[in-house]
Scaffold this active site. Sequence first.
Site, short mmCIF file in Angstrom:
data_model
loop_
_atom_site.label_atom_id
_atom_site.label_comp_id
_atom_site.label_asym_id
_atom_site.label_seq_id
_atom_site.Cartn_x
_atom_site.Cartn_y
_atom_site.Cartn_z
N LYS A 134 0.82 -1.21 0.00
CA LYS A 134 0.00 0.00 0.00
C LYS A 134 0.87 1.27 0.00
CE LYS A 134 -4.04 -2.09 0.27
NZ LYS A 134 -3.66 -3.51 0.18
C1 PLP Z 1 -9.84 -2.85 -1.82
C2 PLP Z 1 -9.29 -3.55 -0.61
N1 PLP Z 1 -10.12 -3.80 0.41
C3 PLP Z 1 -9.70 -4.39 1.54
C4 PLP Z 1 -8.39 -4.80 1.69
C5 PLP Z 1 -7.99 -5.53 2.94
O1 PLP Z 1 -6.94 -4.97 3.62
P1 PLP Z 1 -6.03 -5.90 4.58
O2 PLP Z 1 -5.19 -6.75 3.68
O3 PLP Z 1 -5.23 -4.91 5.37
O4 PLP Z 1 -6.94 -6.69 5.44
C6 PLP Z 1 -7.48 -4.55 0.65
C7 PLP Z 1 -6.07 -4.94 0.78
O5 PLP Z 1 -5.49 -5.69 0.09
C8 PLP Z 1 -7.95 -3.93 -0.53
O6 PLP Z 1 -7.12 -3.72 -1.56
#
Ligand code: PLP
Length: 373
Positions: free
Chosen positions: A185
Amino acid sequence: MSTTRQIPLSSPWLDEREEQLAIEVLRSGRLSLGPTIDRFEEAFAEATGAPYAAAVSSGTAGLHLLCVAAGVGPGDEVITSPYSFVASANCAIYEGATPVFADIDRRTLNLDPAAVEASFTERTRAVVAVDIYGYPCELDELRAVCERRGVALIDDACEALGARYKGEPIGSHGVSSVFAFYPNKQITTGEGGIVTTHSEDEWRLLRSLRNQGRADSGGWLEHARLGFNYRLDDVRAAIGIGQLEKLDDILAARAAVSDRYGSLLREVDGLELPCVDDAEHVRSWFVYVVALPAGTDRECVIAELERGGVQTARYLPCIHLQPYLRERYGFREGLCPVAEEVSARTLALPFHARLDEDDQAYVAGVLREALAS
Ligand SMILES: Cc1ncc(COP(=O)(O)O)c(C=O)c1O
């Protein structure tokens, strides 16, 4: 082609500052529920123009908590995008709701507000809109629909820290938004996430839910509600503070990398590049995803890039066609034709803040050759 050159898909930008901040926390002994969390939340709220921010253990945890806060439960439906990461739908499934997939806009790859409107039923409880690849979704239109129908709007901004909608940052628009900090990210804490909200009540609820349902007042072993352990720890918060200090540089560097890809790839026949910004939508660059020309064998292109040491990813498979969702809800091809067509052709190229010009020119060259063969 065979090569020793290796170009990774992504790479975080961390340096001595994050090391120093993390060491300070380690030496302080306040590893969880310490003051560094508050500092990180305050800095994040300031960066996004939101009055309140609650740090959590991941973006998924943040989305889940907003579904809980919206009262999503068994029998409810939650509308979301099929062209996203699975967490955009899983957050509703965790609470026993059924995900409903509305199709996307061909240009922005974000939810098409008309398709969202057409997906409403009397069981709809919330809409999880996604700012896919850091491009702001149609927040005002979606909010108007949700307000009219009396349902919650949740902004999955996990890929969109730094994006701007109608001149103001994502997070500042009154809608509760979730950001994520996995190492690919814009900023990272290793694992981690944060929810921004404009409601003090919701903020207090989120802080309780992430902390096993403890209330602000009350003892360690007193639980006011069913909660979760979704806390971010202070070491990660310290890394996040260091990352926020360089956010402007990170965003500028990522924008410069995307500009260079634009120049290198603009002339490639049939290749579709990410949609450009306009007066109301300014992307924060998360990944660089191209759509291969229609009829191209994507697997051959991926294999050719791999042989050249270029890492790629099939961003993004349609959520409704994931095996467990097909099995559980009977979703099939044809449900979201635009998302399905796009998803079969899109490909993420190596992308991060410090990708150098030489490597980018190399990636573009290998891609051009792969498409020509
Ligand atoms: C659009 C979207 N939503 C939710 C997430 C979930 O984040 P995390 O991996 O921190 O749980 C991500 C991450 O990859 C994402 O790209």
